[in-house]
Design an enzyme around this catalytic site. Structure first.
Site, mmCIF file in Angstrom:
data_model
loop_
_atom_site.group_PDB
_atom_site.id
_atom_site.type_symbol
_atom_site.label_atom_id
_atom_site.label_comp_id
_atom_site.label_asym_id
_atom_site.label_seq_id
_atom_site.Cartn_x
_atom_site.Cartn_y
_atom_site.Cartn_z
ATOM 1 N N LYS A 1 -31.853 27.863 -33.571
ATOM 2 C CA LYS A 1 -32.782 27.291 -32.594
ATOM 3 C C LYS A 1 -32.920 28.292 -31.444
ATOM 4 O O LYS A 1 -31.918 28.740 -30.860
ATOM 5 C CB LYS A 1 -32.226 25.963 -32.088
ATOM 6 C CG LYS A 1 -33.274 24.957 -31.721
ATOM 7 C CD LYS A 1 -32.609 23.609 -31.523
ATOM 8 C CE LYS A 1 -33.574 22.567 -31.081
ATOM 9 N NZ LYS A 1 -32.880 21.321 -30.738
HETATM 10 O O1 G3P Z 1 -34.554 17.590 -29.948
HETATM 11 C C1 G3P Z 1 -34.693 17.775 -28.570
HETATM 12 C C2 G3P Z 1 -34.167 16.614 -27.855
HETATM 13 O O2 G3P Z 1 -32.789 16.518 -28.021
HETATM 14 C C3 G3P Z 1 -34.518 16.533 -26.428
HETATM 15 O O3 G3P Z 1 -34.575 15.207 -26.149
HETATM 16 O O4 G3P Z 1 -34.606 13.191 -24.798
HETATM 17 O O5 G3P Z 1 -33.550 15.301 -23.904
HETATM 18 O O6 G3P Z 1 -36.013 15.116 -24.112
HETATM 19 P P1 G3P Z 1 -34.696 14.678 -24.642
#
Ligand code: G3P
Length: 215
Positions: A83
Site C-alpha cells: 500500500k
Molecule cells: O481503508 C481505509 C480506511 O481504513 C480508512 O477508513 O474510516 O479512517 O476513513 P477511515
C-alpha cells in the site's frame, strides 16, 4: 464485488476467516497501531488466516525508501500487496514496483486525476476513500460519485487497475460501492457484521420461532 476486511486486529480476522467469504485484508498505520502489534507480526499472522491479497502500507517518504521497505514486505509472502500513499514519490515508487512485478494498492485517492496517475504508473489497485470525502463535502453521495467516476474513467481508457472502495463507515457505503461498480469493498469488522442484518429478517425469524413453539 469482493469483500475484504479493513482491519489489523487478529481476533477480528480470525473470526471473519471462519465465514469463508472474505477474500482479502487491508491494513494501514492507524489500524496497525490499534492492533497493538507490529506490521511484520501482523503480516505473519494474517497470511495464515486469509488466502488472498493482504495490503501492507509503507511509511510515506521518498520513492527509494518506500521501494526498499516494500521489498521487505513483498518477500514475506506471495499475497502481500504494497500500500503506497498517493503522492508524487508514491507514484514513482508504484512505477518501480510494477516493473519488479510487486503488486501495489495506491491509497488516499480522492480524485480521478489521482487515480489516473496511479493506474498509469501500473498500480494493481487504487483505494478511493468514501467516508472521508463524504465528511469533507458534508454530502452522503460524494464517495459514490468518486468511485463511479474512477470506474468510468478506467473503463473509458481500458485500465486493468482494480478499485477497492475504502473508508467505508456503514451499510449504505457498501451499497453505493456496488452501485458504482467497485471491484472490491474493504470493510471494517463492525460493518461486516451489520451487513448480515435486516429488521424484516429478525421479524421473520421471530414469526417462524413462534410458529414452531405453537405446534
Ligand atoms: O481503508 C481505509 C480506511 O481504513 C480508512 O477508513 O474510516 O479512517 O476513513 P477511515
Amino acid at each position: 464485488m469482493k469483500l475484504f476486511a479493513d482491519t489489523a486486529i487478529i481476533s477480528e480476522i480470525e473470526e471473519v476467516s471462519t465465514w469463508g467469504i472474505i477474500s482479502g485484508v487491508t491494513t494501514n498505520p492507524s489500524l496497525i497501531a490499534k492492533s497493538g502489534i507490529s506490521l511484520t507480526d501482523a503480516i505473519q499472522k494474517i497470511v495464515n488466516l486469509i488466502d488472498g491479497p493482504i495490503s501492507a502500507e509503507v511509511q510515506e517518504g521518498n520513492a527509494t525508501d518506500m521501494v526498499e521497505e516494500a521489498k521487505i514486505y513483498a518477500k514475506m509472502h506471495k499475497n502481500i500487496v504494497i500500500k503506497i500513499p498517493m503522492t508524487l514519490e508514491g507514484v514513482k515508487a508504484v512505477k518501480q514496483l510494477s516493473t519488479f512485478g510487486i503488486k501495489t494498492n495506491v491509497t488516499l485517492v480522492f480524485s480521478t486525476s489521482q487515480a489516473l496517475m496511479a493506474a498509469t504508473a501500473g498500480a494493481t489497485y487504487v483505494s478511493p476513500f468514501m467516508g472521508r470525502i463524504d465528511d469533507l463535502t458534508g454530502r452522503d453521495d460524494a464517495g459514490f460519485e468518486l468511485v463511479k467516476a474512477v470506474k468510468d474513467m478506467f473503463k473509458t481508457y481500458g485500465f486493468k487497475t482494480q478499485i477497492i472502495a475504502a473508508s467505508i463507515r456503514h451499510n449504505n457505503h457498501v451499497d453505493q460501492a456496488m452501485k458504482a461498480g467497485a471491484d472490491i469493498a474493504t470493510i471494517p469488522f463492525k460493518v461486516l457484521n451489520d451487513m448480515v442484518k435486516h429488521e424484516l429478517t429478525d421479524r421473520g425469524l421471530k414469526i417462524f420461532r413462534e410458529a414452531s413453539q405453537n405446534k
